[in-house]
Design an enzyme around this catalytic site. Structure first.
Site, PDB file in Angstrom:
ATOM      1  N   ASN A 153     -25.275 -35.932 -22.670  1.00 14.77           N
ATOM      2  CA  ASN A 153     -24.234 -35.298 -21.854  1.00 14.77           C
ATOM      3  C   ASN A 153     -22.951 -35.256 -22.681  1.00 14.77           C
ATOM      4  O   ASN A 153     -22.780 -36.019 -23.620  1.00 14.77           O
ATOM      5  CB  ASN A 153     -24.054 -36.040 -20.518  1.00 14.77           C
ATOM      6  CG  ASN A 153     -23.641 -37.500 -20.700  1.00 14.77           C
ATOM      7  OD1 ASN A 153     -23.788 -38.077 -21.772  1.00 14.77           O
ATOM      8  ND2 ASN A 153     -23.096 -38.090 -19.654  1.00 14.77           N
ATOM      9  N   HIS A 155     -19.143 -35.535 -24.153  1.00 15.96           N
ATOM     10  CA  HIS A 155     -17.989 -36.446 -24.092  1.00 15.96           C
ATOM     11  C   HIS A 155     -16.949 -36.047 -25.120  1.00 15.96           C
ATOM     12  O   HIS A 155     -17.322 -35.639 -26.237  1.00 15.96           O
ATOM     13  CB  HIS A 155     -18.433 -37.885 -24.383  1.00 15.96           C
ATOM     14  CG  HIS A 155     -19.263 -38.501 -23.290  1.00 15.96           C
ATOM     15  ND1 HIS A 155     -18.720 -39.239 -22.271  1.00 15.96           N
ATOM     16  CD2 HIS A 155     -20.596 -38.457 -23.051  1.00 15.96           C
ATOM     17  CE1 HIS A 155     -19.689 -39.635 -21.454  1.00 15.96           C
ATOM     18  NE2 HIS A 155     -20.838 -39.168 -21.901  1.00 15.96           N
ATOM     19  N   ASN A 186     -16.933 -35.008 -20.093  1.00 13.54           N
ATOM     20  CA  ASN A 186     -16.431 -36.327 -19.673  1.00 13.54           C
ATOM     21  C   ASN A 186     -15.324 -36.717 -20.646  1.00 13.54           C
ATOM     22  O   ASN A 186     -15.484 -36.527 -21.868  1.00 13.54           O
ATOM     23  CB  ASN A 186     -17.576 -37.343 -19.720  1.00 13.54           C
ATOM     24  CG  ASN A 186     -18.719 -36.967 -18.779  1.00 13.54           C
ATOM     25  OD1 ASN A 186     -18.610 -37.118 -17.573  1.00 13.54           O
ATOM     26  ND2 ASN A 186     -19.806 -36.434 -19.329  1.00 13.54           N
ATOM     27  N   GLU A 204     -14.753 -38.845 -15.423  1.00 14.78           N
ATOM     28  CA  GLU A 204     -16.100 -38.280 -15.524  1.00 14.78           C
ATOM     29  C   GLU A 204     -16.182 -36.858 -14.957  1.00 14.78           C
ATOM     30  O   GLU A 204     -15.610 -36.558 -13.914  1.00 14.78           O
ATOM     31  CB  GLU A 204     -17.118 -39.155 -14.771  1.00 14.78           C
ATOM     32  CG  GLU A 204     -17.481 -40.432 -15.471  1.00 14.78           C
ATOM     33  CD  GLU A 204     -18.776 -41.020 -14.942  1.00 14.78           C
ATOM     34  OE1 GLU A 204     -19.646 -40.256 -14.481  1.00 14.78           O
ATOM     35  OE2 GLU A 204     -18.905 -42.264 -14.974  1.00 14.78           O
ATOM     36  N   THR A 215     -22.662 -43.805 -20.698  1.00 14.26           N
ATOM     37  CA  THR A 215     -22.699 -42.847 -21.813  1.00 14.26           C
ATOM     38  C   THR A 215     -21.316 -42.720 -22.439  1.00 14.26           C
ATOM     39  O   THR A 215     -21.192 -42.525 -23.649  1.00 14.26           O
ATOM     40  CB  THR A 215     -23.176 -41.458 -21.334  1.00 14.26           C
ATOM     41  OG1 THR A 215     -22.407 -41.052 -20.184  1.00 14.26           O
ATOM     42  CG2 THR A 215     -24.651 -41.469 -20.993  1.00 14.26           C
TER      43      THR A 215
HETATM   44  N1  LIG Z   1     -20.501 -37.702 -15.098  1.00 18.41           N
HETATM   45  C1  LIG Z   1     -21.529 -37.657 -16.150  1.00 18.41           C
HETATM   46  C2  LIG Z   1     -22.873 -38.240 -15.622  1.00 18.41           C
HETATM   47  C3  LIG Z   1     -22.786 -39.739 -15.283  1.00 18.41           C
HETATM   48  C4  LIG Z   1     -22.468 -40.596 -16.483  1.00 18.41           C
HETATM   49  C5  LIG Z   1     -22.023 -42.031 -16.223  1.00 18.41           C
HETATM   50  N2  LIG Z   1     -21.944 -42.465 -14.873  1.00 18.41           N
HETATM   51  C6  LIG Z   1     -22.791 -43.032 -17.102  1.00 18.41           C
HETATM   52  O1  LIG Z   1     -22.921 -44.207 -16.725  1.00 18.41           O
HETATM   53  O2  LIG Z   1     -23.203 -42.611 -18.222  1.00 18.41           O
HETATM   54  C7  LIG Z   1     -21.714 -36.189 -16.603  1.00 18.41           C
HETATM   55  O3  LIG Z   1     -21.408 -35.289 -15.817  1.00 18.41           O
HETATM   56  O4  LIG Z   1     -22.172 -35.995 -17.741  1.00 18.41           O
END
Ligand SMILES: N[C@H](CCC[C@H](N)C(=O)O)C(=O)O
Length: 270
Positions: A153, A155, A186, A204, A215
């Site tokens: 995802n 970042h 994120n 996030e 993540t």
């Molecule tokens: N909001 C993130 C997904 C949840 C990530 C987070 N809660 C973790 O612990 O990695 C996104 O849209 O990519």
């Protein structure tokens, strides 16, 4: 369940086949009219032969995403506690990665989170050719420098002097929805305390600032190591508690270790 205060509703779709619309997910995620969560995790059978389960992740806004680190630890505890998995390690597929989850005796879970991908296209980040490197002009902040990395995802990570006073609530939303990130992003605000310790807050995508982001912690530490500012094993101090993040460098996976907590279980009318 929660991972350091990043809270989840977990549905075992193997025992309870259910399909939810984005609207139903949003209403379940509502903290006043529903169950309330940062993300919904759905446990399902695998669709690839080398996985034991698949795992779908939905933000509170109903958007489906590729990865959730804190959720992966809760997932491991859930399937072991429920007897759905007989042993550790557990192999679980997300939309674009295969994770290996290891549990130990004191309720801590280590997750092989896969390799960080620093290519802009992995987010995707559509670089503004007028801006050198990773910079963006943000209306109320002027030029913002950041690093970009995908853990499956997307970042971006801003290095700040003090995470406690970082403009998470104002700059976070402006960057998260910036046109340079067509699928959103994120936004991590990282304070480097020393070569073995960071403080981190994350705005996030699809959930706002959370008490912890797994993540996000992996992304921040990978960026710090890539920049030569951190050692290969780092304590990430988040609002909700600490994670241990290890990365031996290019070609190696990031390993995240931390707790996973069950708060309650119940049934809900949909
Ligand atoms: N909001 C993130 C997904 C949840 C990530 C987070 N809660 C973790 O612990 O990695 C996104 O849209 O990519």
């Amino acid at each position: 369940m929660h991972g350091l205060g990043n809270d989840f509703m977990v549905i075992d779709q193997i025992s309870h086949p259910v399909e939810l619309s984005a609207e139903q997910i949003r209403s379940l995620g509502d903290r006043h009219r529903g169950v309330g969560f940062d993300q919904l995790l759905i446990i399902a059978p695998p669709t690839r032969p080398d996985a034991d389960f698949s795992y779908r992740i939905f933000n509170a806004d109903g958007s489906e995403v590729e990865h959730c680190g804190n959720g992966a630890r809760c997932f491991a505890r859930y399937v072991l506690m429920r007897g759905l998995a007989a042993r550790s390690p557990i192999r679980v597929q997300t939309r674009n990665r295969l994770l290996e989850l290891h549990t130990d005796d004191n309720a801590r879970v280590s997750v092989d989170m896969g390799e960080p991908d620093f290519a802009p296209a992995s987010l995707p980040f559509v670089a503004d050719t007028r801006q050198p490197g990773y910079q963006l002009n943000v209306e109320s902040y002027g030029t913002v420098d950041f690093q970009a990395v995908s853990m499956g995802n997307p970042h971006i990570v801003l290095t700040v002097a003090d995470a406690n006073t970082a403009p998470v609530g104002s700059l976070g939303p402006e960057l998260y929805s910036h046109a340079a990130f067509p699928q959103g992003v994120n936004v991590g605000f990282m304070q480097i305390v020393d070569r073995d310790t960071i403080r981190l807050r994350v705005f996030e995508r699809g959930a706002g600032e959370t008490e912890a982001c797994g993540t996000g912690a992996c992304a921040a530490v990978a960026c710090g190591i890539q920049a030569g500012l951190l050692n290969t094993r780092v304590r990430a101090v988040l609002t909700g508690g600490d994670l241990t993040i290890e990365w031996a460098g290019a070609g190696q996976p990031v390993i995240m270790t931390g707790p996973a907590t069950t708060v309650f279980e119940g049934s809900v009318l949909i």
